[in-house]
Scaffold this motif. Structure first.
Motif, short mmCIF file in Angstrom:
data_model
loop_
_atom_site.label_atom_id
_atom_site.label_comp_id
_atom_site.label_asym_id
_atom_site.label_seq_id
_atom_site.Cartn_x
_atom_site.Cartn_y
_atom_site.Cartn_z
N HIS A 300 0.83 -1.21 0.00
CA HIS A 300 0.00 0.00 0.00
C HIS A 300 0.87 1.26 0.00
N ALA A 301 1.93 1.26 0.83
CA ALA A 301 2.77 2.46 0.94
C ALA A 301 3.46 2.79 -0.37
N THR A 302 4.03 1.79 -1.03
CA THR A 302 4.73 2.05 -2.29
C THR A 302 3.77 2.49 -3.39
N GLU A 303 2.52 2.04 -3.30
CA GLU A 303 1.52 2.46 -4.28
C GLU A 303 1.03 3.88 -3.99
N TRP A 304 0.95 4.23 -2.71
CA TRP A 304 0.42 5.54 -2.31
C TRP A 304 1.45 6.65 -2.42
N LEU A 305 2.72 6.32 -2.28
CA LEU A 305 3.77 7.32 -2.22
C LEU A 305 3.80 8.26 -3.44
N PRO A 306 3.72 7.77 -4.68
CA PRO A 306 3.73 8.70 -5.81
C PRO A 306 2.59 9.72 -5.77
N ALA A 307 1.40 9.29 -5.34
CA ALA A 307 0.28 10.22 -5.25
C ALA A 307 0.55 11.31 -4.22
N LEU A 308 1.19 10.95 -3.11
CA LEU A 308 1.54 11.95 -2.10
C LEU A 308 2.50 12.99 -2.68
N LEU A 309 3.49 12.53 -3.41
CA LEU A 309 4.48 13.45 -3.96
C LEU A 309 3.88 14.32 -5.05
N ARG A 310 3.03 13.72 -5.89
CA ARG A 310 2.38 14.54 -6.92
C ARG A 310 1.45 15.58 -6.31
N GLY A 311 0.90 15.26 -5.13
CA GLY A 311 -0.01 16.19 -4.46
C GLY A 311 0.69 17.17 -3.54
N GLY A 312 2.02 17.16 -3.51
CA GLY A 312 2.75 18.09 -2.67
C GLY A 312 2.70 17.77 -1.19
N ARG A 313 2.47 16.51 -0.82
CA ARG A 313 2.39 16.12 0.60
C ARG A 313 3.69 15.44 1.03
N GLU A 314 4.80 16.15 0.83
CA GLU A 314 6.11 15.55 1.12
C GLU A 314 6.28 15.21 2.59
#
Length: 432
Positions: A300-314
């Motif tokens: 789940h984390a590896t799948e969710w991580l790109p969406a966080l970065l694209r959304g500016g939630r570093e």
């Protein structure tokens, strides 16, 4: 700068802080600490000292977890122990170091200026201690928590209510001893130790809940990232919020030990709102907390991580990366353009070792990548600010300017090199 009117100030919710430790999980924690304190009173030296230290550390660790969770906006009765974050694992020991530093400064002041100067310094340090505690909970960084500019920034942004907070904490800190003194005559002597441990834990939780709420009340002016904003808190007060309902249902399932059902509920929420950060965060924290779900958490984390970065939630993304590293130490983002924003977020959060770990070997893993000059520059800053290795930093800056002369990072590298030269010249002149 006043906080948003959407949330009640801490002085209007004072009664709720006394009720919070009586909810299920905090009450069980306080009872457990009380039982351990009672046991400490019944064993011989030095085992009793060891147990008393364990009681103190356990109380502070739980208090810090309460503070951190409350500061994020979780004002309901969600389980504290199952939430992520650093949660105070080493914070009690850092708190001991802070107190030792304060006492040492006071002793030094007494030796050079007498008892009056030492007393003034003790009062000042007492006023700074709540700010230090809140900064420790937010940053998990001992150095940052005792840095005068950071302490002053927190106090100044809260304003006069900070003094009221200090007064409340001062009264609470003495309340357990006063109440214990009243109860000792009517309590069997065999239970006095356990009662003292319970009351100490109870009032500690009250104080840390109060400090966490104050951080949440002023999180917008303090720049604290929260999970539940003011708008959701207000909405929950006037109507039933489905997300809050799910949180309560999840908490009930966890208390009953029905972890599979709690995970299924979190997955159903995520299926309804696949891009929602809160839903993803709830599932992530649940998978981190439940034993045996490590592989599911990694997926789940590896799948969710790109969406966080694209959304500016570093800032959320770096916590996710650290959760992945605990189970998969060699993990690194598969795509190169995710590395720099993650490493920069680690650097900004003062997690320097994690930033260095992320960018190590970047040019070999992603040859010719457009972010390579900026990664070199960040590496040089890490060498300067974290490793204090200016010699190696100069080599990195020179290589950056040689291989990427037209990049924006090369211009910044030139300015950084000039700054190092000026500092070196100033140090040389001072030595003479």
């Amino acid at each position: 700068m006043p906080p948003s009117p959407a949330i009640q100030p801490y002085w209007r919710r004072f009664g709720s802080f006394f009720l919070y430790p009586l909810s299920l999980e905090p009450l069980l924690a306080c009872l457990g600490i009380g039982a351990l304190a009672g046991l400490a009173g019944g064993v011989f030296f030095p085992a009793n000292l060891v147990l008393q230290l364990v009681v103190l550390v356990a109380t502070l660790r739980y208090g810090y977890k309460v503070l951190e969770l409350t500061a994020r906006g979780h004002l309901d009765e969600a389980p504290v122990l199952l939430h992520g974050g650093h949660g105070g694992k080493y914070l009690p020991y850092k708190q001991f170091v802070v107190i030792a530093i304060g006492l040492s400064l006071s002793a030094y002041a007494a030796s050079i200026g007498g008892g009056h100067l030492a007393m003034v310094l003790l009062v000042l340090l007492g006023l700074l201690l709540p700010a230090n505690t809140m900064l420790l909970a937010l940053t998990n960084d001992l150095g940052e928590s005792i840095t005068p500019p950071r302490l002053w920034a927190l106090i100044h942004r809260i304003g006069m209510p900070y003094l009221g907070l200090c007064a409340c904490l001062l009264l609470l800190s003495s309340s357990s001893a006063v109440l214990l003194g009243w109860l000792v005559p009517v309590v069997p002597s065999a239970f006095v130790g356990a009662l003292g441990g319970f009351l100490g834990a109870y009032f500690t939780v009250v104080m840390f809940r109060l400090m966490g709420y104050a951080l949440y009340q002023y999180h917008d002016v303090l720049g604290v990232a929260v999970d539940v904003g003011f708008e959701r808190q207000t909405a929950a007060a006037v109507r039933t919020d489905p997300a809050t309902q799910r949180t309560a249902e999840t908490a009930t399932l966890i208390r009953e030990g029905r972890f599979a059902d709690a995970i299924a509920l979190a997955r159903s929420e995520l299926a309804e709102r696949p891009g929602d950060t809160t839903a993803n965060l709830r599932l992530h924290r649940l998978l981190c907390a439940v034993p045996g779900e490590e592989r599911t958490m990694l997926a789940h984390a590896t799948e969710w991580l790109p969406a966080l970065l694209r959304g500016g939630r570093e800032r959320v993304a770096i916590d996710v990366v650290e959760a992945i590293w605990r189970h998969e130490p060699d993990y690194s983002p598969a795509l190169g353009f995710f590395v720099l924003p993650l490493a920069q977020a680690f650097f900004d959060a003062r997690r320097y070792d994690a930033a260095a770990r992320l960018i190590k070997g970047f040019d070999r893993r992603f040859p010719g990548h457009a972010d390579t000059p900026a990664v070199y520059l960040l590496g040089a800053r890490l060498l300067i600010e974290h490793r204090r290795d200016e010699t190696q930093a100069r080599r990195v800056l020179a290589a950056l300017r040689e291989h990427y002369p037209e990049s924006a990072a090369a211009a910044e590298a030139a300015r950084l090199g000039e700054l190092l030269d000026r500092l070196a010249a100033a140090n040389a002149a001072g030595a003479c």
